[in-house]
Every structure is written in structure tokens, then in C-alpha cells.
Design an enzyme around this catalytic site. Structure first.
Site, mmCIF file in Angstrom:
data_model
loop_
_atom_site.group_PDB
_atom_site.id
_atom_site.type_symbol
_atom_site.label_atom_id
_atom_site.label_comp_id
_atom_site.label_asym_id
_atom_site.label_seq_id
_atom_site.Cartn_x
_atom_site.Cartn_y
_atom_site.Cartn_z
ATOM 1 C CG HIS A 130 78.279 30.237 57.004
ATOM 2 N ND1 HIS A 130 78.893 29.715 58.105
ATOM 3 C CD2 HIS A 130 77.275 29.359 56.684
ATOM 4 C CE1 HIS A 130 78.289 28.577 58.436
ATOM 5 N NE2 HIS A 130 77.309 28.341 57.612
ATOM 6 C CG HIS A 205 79.116 24.864 55.003
ATOM 7 N ND1 HIS A 205 77.986 24.296 54.474
ATOM 8 C CD2 HIS A 205 78.714 25.524 56.107
ATOM 9 C CE1 HIS A 205 76.945 24.611 55.228
ATOM 10 N NE2 HIS A 205 77.353 25.351 56.234
ATOM 11 C CD GLU A 342 79.079 23.854 59.239
ATOM 12 O OE1 GLU A 342 79.189 25.069 59.466
ATOM 13 O OE2 GLU A 342 77.973 23.297 59.155
HETATM 14 C C1 BGC Z 1 74.484 26.422 59.767
HETATM 15 C C2 BGC Z 1 73.029 26.435 59.384
HETATM 16 C C3 BGC Z 1 72.886 27.206 58.106
HETATM 17 C C4 BGC Z 1 73.709 26.538 57.051
HETATM 18 C C5 BGC Z 1 73.629 27.291 55.765
HETATM 19 C C6 BGC Z 1 75.251 25.766 58.673
HETATM 20 O O1 BGC Z 1 76.598 25.789 58.949
HETATM 21 O O2 BGC Z 1 74.701 25.772 60.978
HETATM 22 O O3 BGC Z 1 72.246 27.034 60.402
HETATM 23 O O4 BGC Z 1 71.560 27.301 57.697
HETATM 24 O O5 BGC Z 1 75.039 26.447 57.453
HETATM 25 O O6 BGC Z 1 73.857 26.471 54.715
#
Ligand code: BGC
Length: 381
Positions: A130, A205, A342
Site C-alpha cells: 500500500h 480502502h 478494493e
Molecule cells: C490487504 C491485507 C492487508 C490490509 C491492511 C488489505 O488490502 O489485502 O492483506 O493486511 O490491506 O490493512
């Protein structure tokens, strides 16, 4: 205390606004300040059909979405915090934020473009997740401008990320527009350009619980995902490169299933449960067409969320790593009490370029990245 003060402030300010401009749907207030003294604003907006939404300039984050249930009762269905400090803390697992520059994982934080190798932060060891650390797009303050017409209203946010920020090449100009209409659809338009070839995957998210954020589980929600295939992962959650059929697996959501029905039937070394990218069925869609990726519904309240996109993939993350964080008004966010949908290009696409069925994840100078992620709120018949 802070929390109370903020709510009173918004309530007071809103009542003043309502008195002074009865028809305005979008307002901006100060939410707080970063440790560097940068002001964080909250934009509030409402539809003519009972939806109320708050967006922060910090991380272009959705903080609140209030929508009615089948009896007209309103609840806030997304996770969030009451102050900037909590948003910047480790407790914040990207609640409602725009993640990037590359949403999801890149193996070992490495990728190569035009024979040049780049190394990003490995903030989810051994991988990049991310967008990295303190200068990930979810952690910076975006500029903003509101707009409204008879039928829609919203806010556009933009941020220019310097060349090399968080290790990514190119100066990136990113823009996110949130538009709320009177059908209670919140459409998110992402756009970006760069001055050097780079990788990019922006997505929102938000964590949803359609009973109301802070309710103990989403395992009773019913889910449909418009996907015949998914991208299997290794035990560090990096895609293997296969596009495998969902048929015969707990990932077959082509018809509605409750999330809890099969959630314990499989697992990975790292966190059992749902955390998968699905390959959206786009064979009958035009390039760029916005189609349904998933529908989430809560049989009890009747609230229903329809997620639409023009992207090839959608990550269904079932909140496996939530651990009881305390959010807005003391809400508790327990394991599997919220889920994310997402829309995206596939995880680790930068290392799978040219593989059959894998999307392009590289943005070059002169091109414009575009992505639509739409959250539509209604009730079941
Ligand atoms: C991911 C997870 C991750 C999370 C973090 C998600 O988008 O797929 O693996 O732990 O984000 O908050």
C-alpha cells in the site's frame, strides 16, 4: 473529550451553515493538524435521499458514510477515527484511505522498468504494501476543492508526489474526485500523470459493516463477486502468477454466500481467511466500462452495497488483521468486523508484466491513469 468537541463543533457549524445557505450540500471544516502543523480539513456532503458522507484531506480518506436501512434508520457503515493522531498511528490499517502509489503488495518491494531496478520499502516484510511508509498517499495531506450541481455534489482532491518519494520513480500528479448523487452512489474517479515511467495502483480502502461500523462481525453479510477466477497467492500473500478458477473453492461467490459460511475452510501461513484478488468477469464489457464487481448485503438491516468499477480486479479483504482498534465514538474494530472491496490491477502486477491475462501496471509520461471505484448504497427488496 476531543471526540465530543469535534462532534459538537460539526453539529454547531452545520446548523449555522443550514441557516445561512439552505441549499448547499457540501461544507468544509477544520478537522485537525498534522505534527508538522499542516491543517487537515473534513468535507461533509449529503444527498437528497438520506446519505451523509465525510471525506478528510489526510489521505483523501472517507471518514463516515451514513445511509438508511430498509426502515429508514440511518447508520454509519465505515470505519474511521476521531482525530488526526489516530489516523497517523499504527492502529490505522488504512481505514477509508486512498492507498498507493501501489495499492496491495509488490514482492520484496522490487520492480524493474526499462531495465532499471527500483527498491521500495518492505513495510509488510518481506514485501511492499500500500505505498510504503510516512509519505504513502494515505498519510499525506491532499489539496481540495468542493463542487455541486442540482443532482450531484462532491470534492476533488489532488496531490503531487515528488520524484523518488517512497522510492517510486517520477513526479506523480494524482487526483481523486468523490461525487455523491441522489441515488446514494458515491463515485470515486482516480486520475494521475507522471513525468517518468512508474508503477501505479490507486484504490480506496474503506472497511464496511452494513449493520453499522463497530458491530462485531461481517460473517453474516451476504456477498456476490462477479468473478470466475482469482489470483492465488503464496504464504506471504504474493500472487503466484496463475489465474485459477474459483469453482469448487470457498472463493466461489458467483452466487450469494454469507462470508462466514466457508471462511474457516482454508488459510495461509499468514492470516487465514479472505484476502484475495478476484479477476472480474469483463469478457462482455467494453474497455473502460464501469460494471458490477461485487454486491454486499446485510439481511438484517436490508442495507446493500454495490461496488462497480472499470478495473480488472477486486481485492476482497475480510478484516483478518483487525485487532480491536478503538475508532469513532469508541467503536471497536474486531477481527473480521469489517471488509474491504478494493478495485485494482492485480497484486504484484509490476513483476508480472507481459504474462497472459495480467494487466498493465506501468504509467508512462503522456499517458493518463484512470480508475472508477463506485460504492452504491440501497436496500434489498
Ligand atoms: C490487504 C491485507 C492487508 C490490509 C491492511 C488489505 O488490502 O489485502 O492483506 O493486511 O490491506 O490493512
Amino acid at each position: 473529550m476531543l471526540r465530543l468537541r469535534f462532534s459538537c463543533f460539526v453539529a454547531l457549524a452545520l446548523s449555522c451553515m443550514v441557516a445561512s445557505s439552505a441549499n448547499a450540500h457540501v461544507h468544509a471544516f477544520k478537522f485537525g493538524e498534522t505534527p508538522d502543523g499542516e491543517m487537515v480539513k473534513v468535507y461533509t456532503m449529503k444527498s437528497d435521499n438520506g446519505a451523509y458522507i465525510e471525506i478528510l484531506t489526510l489521505g483523501a480518506t472517507i471518514r463516515k458514510i451514513e445511509v438508511p436501512d430498509k426502515d429508514g434508520n440511518v447508520a454509519d457503515v465505515v470505519f474511521g477515527f476521531d482525530n488526526v493522531e489516530d489516523y497517523l498511528s499504527d492502529e490505522n490499517q488504512y481505514f477509508g484511505a486512498v492507498v498507493g502509489r501501489y495499492g496491495n503488495r509488490i514482492a520484496d518491494g522490487k520492480f524493474t522498468i526499462d531495465d532499471e531496478e527500483y527498491q521500495l520499502a518492505t513495510n509488510d516484510p518481506p514485501n511492499h504494501l500500500h505505498g510504503g511508509g510516512d509519505r504513502a498517499l494515505s498519510k499525506v495531506v491532499w489539496k481540495a476543492k468542493r463542487f455541486e450541481s442540482e443532482t450531484e455534489r462532491g470534492v476533488t482532491m489532488w496531490y503531487t508526489s515528488p520524484d523518488g518519494e517512497e522510492g517510486y520513480p517520477g513526479e506523480l500528479s494524482a487526483r481523486v474526485t468523490y461525487t455523491l448523487n441522489n441515488d446514494n452512489e458515491l463515485r470515486i474517479d482516480f486520475e494521475a500523470t507522471t513525468d517518468k515511467a512508474t508503477v501505479l495502483n490507486l484504490t480506496n480502502h474503506a472497511y464496511f459493516n452494513l449493520h453499522g461500523a463497530g458491530s462485531p462481525t461481517i460473517n453474516d453479510h451476504e456477498l456476490m463477486i462477479n468473478a470466475d477466477r482469482y489470483t492465488p497467492v503464496d504464504d506471504t500473500l504474493i500472487t503466484t502468477g496463475e489465474l485459477a478458477p474459483v469453482e469448487g473453492t470457498p472463493l466461489d461467490f458467483r452466487t450469494f454466500h454469507t462470508i462466514g459460511e466457508r471462511v474457516d475452510e482454508f488459510g495461509y501461513a499468514k492470516g487465514a481467511g479472505y484476502d484475495h484478488n478476484f479477476v472480474i468477469n469483463r469478457d462482455d464489457a467494453q474497455e473502460g466500462e464501469v460494471i458490477t464487481a461485487a454486491v454486499l448485503r446485510d439481511p438484517e438491516s436490508g442495507r446493500q452495497l454495490t461496488v462497480k468499477t472499470d478495473q480488472p480486479g477486486v481485492q476482497f479483504y475480510g478484516g483478518n488483521f483487525l485487532h480491536g482498534q478503538i475508532g469513532k465514538d469508541g467503536q471497536v474494530y474486531k477481527k473480521r468486523s469489517g471488509c474491504c472491496l478494493e478495485t485494482q490491477v492485480f497484486p504484484d502486477s509490476p513483476n508480472k508484466q507481459g504474462k497472459e491475462g495480467w494487466p498493465n501496471a506501468v504509467l508512462r509520461p503522456g499517458e493518463t491513469y484512470r480508475h472508477v471505484q463506485q460504492f452504491g448504497f440501497g436496500v434489498t427488496e
